[in-house]
Design a protein around this motif. Structure first.
Motif, PDB file in Angstrom:
ATOM      1  N   GLY A 166     -43.933   0.744 -24.498  1.00  7.68           N
ATOM      2  CA  GLY A 166     -44.255   2.143 -24.271  1.00  7.68           C
ATOM      3  C   GLY A 166     -43.155   2.900 -23.560  1.00  7.68           C
ATOM      4  N   VAL A 187     -40.447   4.291 -25.818  1.00  7.19           N
ATOM      5  CA  VAL A 187     -40.899   5.480 -26.536  1.00  7.19           C
ATOM      6  C   VAL A 187     -40.883   6.683 -25.607  1.00  7.19           C
ATOM      7  CG1 VAL A 187     -42.855   6.554 -27.726  1.00  7.19           C
ATOM      8  CG2 VAL A 187     -42.298   4.158 -28.163  1.00  7.19           C
ATOM      9  N   SER A 188     -41.402   6.506 -24.397  1.00  8.35           N
ATOM     10  CA  SER A 188     -41.453   7.598 -23.435  1.00  8.35           C
ATOM     11  C   SER A 188     -40.076   8.145 -23.111  1.00  8.35           C
ATOM     12  CB  SER A 188     -42.133   7.115 -22.151  1.00  8.35           C
ATOM     13  OG  SER A 188     -42.197   8.140 -21.187  1.00  8.35           O
ATOM     14  N   ASP A 219     -47.419  17.531 -27.442  1.00 11.76           N
ATOM     15  CA  ASP A 219     -47.025  16.232 -27.988  1.00 11.76           C
ATOM     16  C   ASP A 219     -45.691  16.374 -28.709  1.00 11.76           C
ATOM     17  OD1 ASP A 219     -49.509  14.757 -27.386  1.00 11.76           O
ATOM     18  OD2 ASP A 219     -50.396  16.150 -28.810  1.00 11.76           O
ATOM     19  N   GLY A 263     -44.302  11.199 -30.291  1.00  6.18           N
ATOM     20  CA  GLY A 263     -45.210  10.150 -29.874  1.00  6.18           C
ATOM     21  C   GLY A 263     -45.549  10.152 -28.405  1.00  6.18           C
ATOM     22  N   VAL A 264     -45.110  11.163 -27.663  1.00  5.92           N
ATOM     23  CA  VAL A 264     -45.349  11.258 -26.225  1.00  5.92           C
ATOM     24  C   VAL A 264     -46.151  12.522 -25.928  1.00  5.92           C
ATOM     25  CG1 VAL A 264     -44.279  11.376 -23.939  1.00  5.92           C
ATOM     26  CG2 VAL A 264     -43.170  10.083 -25.778  1.00  5.92           C
ATOM     27  N   GLN A 311     -46.414  12.123 -18.238  1.00  8.66           N
ATOM     28  CA  GLN A 311     -46.393  11.902 -19.679  1.00  8.66           C
ATOM     29  C   GLN A 311     -46.928  10.518 -19.986  1.00  8.66           C
ATOM     30  OE1 GLN A 311     -42.120  12.712 -19.674  1.00  8.66           O
ATOM     31  NE2 GLN A 311     -41.789  10.768 -20.772  1.00  8.66           N
ATOM     32  N   ALA A 331     -47.163   7.516 -23.330  1.00 12.66           N
ATOM     33  CA  ALA A 331     -46.704   7.076 -24.646  1.00 12.66           C
ATOM     34  C   ALA A 331     -47.652   6.012 -25.164  1.00 12.66           C
ATOM     35  CB  ALA A 331     -45.277   6.539 -24.568  1.00 12.66           C
TER      36      ALA A 331
END
Length: 224
Positions: A21, A24-25, A129, A132-133, A150, A152
C-alpha cells in the motif's frame, strides 16, 4: 509471495500489506523481493530508496539486518525494521545512522458499523481520489490548512499514510474525522483491514479509533 531463500514463516503479512500500500500511496516503485525482505525505489534526493525487512519483533535476525545494510552504499538509502531499536541498531553496517524514535507498525479491522462524523463547526471537508489513493483535507473557515490524510486500498488491505494536523488546530477532533473518513473510503473499495506506520504522537490518535500495535519500528539511513 516471498523471495527465494526467505523463510515464509518469518514474513509478517502486516509488513507485506504495508509495503504494497505504501508504494501506491507514495508513487514509489513496485517492491523488489530480497532474501530478507523488500527494496523500494522512492526517487527523491533525501530518500533515494529503502530496504524493508519482512519479519517483525523476535523473528528479525541479526544476519538479515547486516546483509541488508551491507548491500547498500548509496547516500540517503533508508532502512525500515519492525523490531526494537535496542536489538537492531548494533547490527547496522558502518555508515548507517538511526533517526526518529518510538515509531510503530499498527493495524486495525475496518468496522462497517463505524460512524463517520462530519467536520466540526467552522471546518470544511474535501475528499478526492487519484491514482488509487483517496485523500482527505480539512480546511478552516478561511480555507487555511487544518488537517489531512490519505489511504491506498490494495485488495483486502489498505494503508493509511501522511496523517497531519496543523498545530493550531489540534485537540479539536479533526484527526478522528480524517481517520474515520479514510476508513469509510477503504471499506467502500472492498478493504476489510488497514495498516500504517506511525510516530509516538500519532499512536495516541490511532489507538483512539481502534488501532493496535504490532511492532516497534527502527528507522535508519546511509550517510556514508
Amino acid at each position: 509471495m516471498v523471495s527465494a531463500g526467505f523463510e515464509s514463516a518469518r514474513e509478517d503479512v502486516n509488513v507485506r500489506e504495508w509495503v504494497d500500500g505504501w508504494v501506491v500511496s507514495r508513487g514509489a516503485s513496485a517492491p523488489l523481493l530480497e532474501p530478507w525482505g523488500y527494496t523500494i525505489h522512492v526517487g527523491q534526493i533525501p530518500h533515494v530508496a529503502r530496504h524493508v525487512l519482512a519479519a517483525t519483533n523476535d523473528a528479525v535476525l541479526e544476519a538479515d539486518v547486516r546483509k541488508a545494510t551491507e548491500s547498500a552504499r548509496g547516500l540517503n538509502w533508508h532502512l525500515k525494521v519492525f523490531a526494537d531499536p535496542e536489538r537492531v541498531l548494533p547490527w547496522l553496517a558502518p555508515g548507517w545512522e538511526p533517526y526518529g524514535s518510538g515509531d510503530y507498525l499498527m493495524v486495525t479491522e475496518l468496522d462497517a458499523s463505524e460512524t463517520v462524523p462530519g467536520p466540526p463547526p467552522g471546518y470544511r471537508l474535501h475528499t478526492w481520489d487519484r491514482g488509487g489513493v483517496t485523500r482527505v483535507l480539512l480546511t478552516d473557515s478561511d480555507g487555511s490548512f487544518a488537517a489531512r490524510g490519505q489511504i491506498a486500498p490494495v485488495g483486502a488491505s489498505a494503508v493509511v499514510d501522511q496523517i497531519e494536523t496543523a498545530e493550531e488546530h489540534r485537540r479539536r477532533g479533526l484527526g478522528k474525522v480524517v481517520m474515520r473518513t479514510l476508513h469509510a473510503a477503504a471499506r467502500a473499495q472492498g478493504s476489510t483491514r488497514a495498516v500504517l506506520a506511525c510516530t509516538p504522537e500519532g499512536r495516541l490518535l490511532y489507538e483512539a479509533v481502534g488501532w493496535r500495535t504490532v511492532a516497534p519500528l527502527t528507522n535508519a539511513k546511509f550517510v556514508g
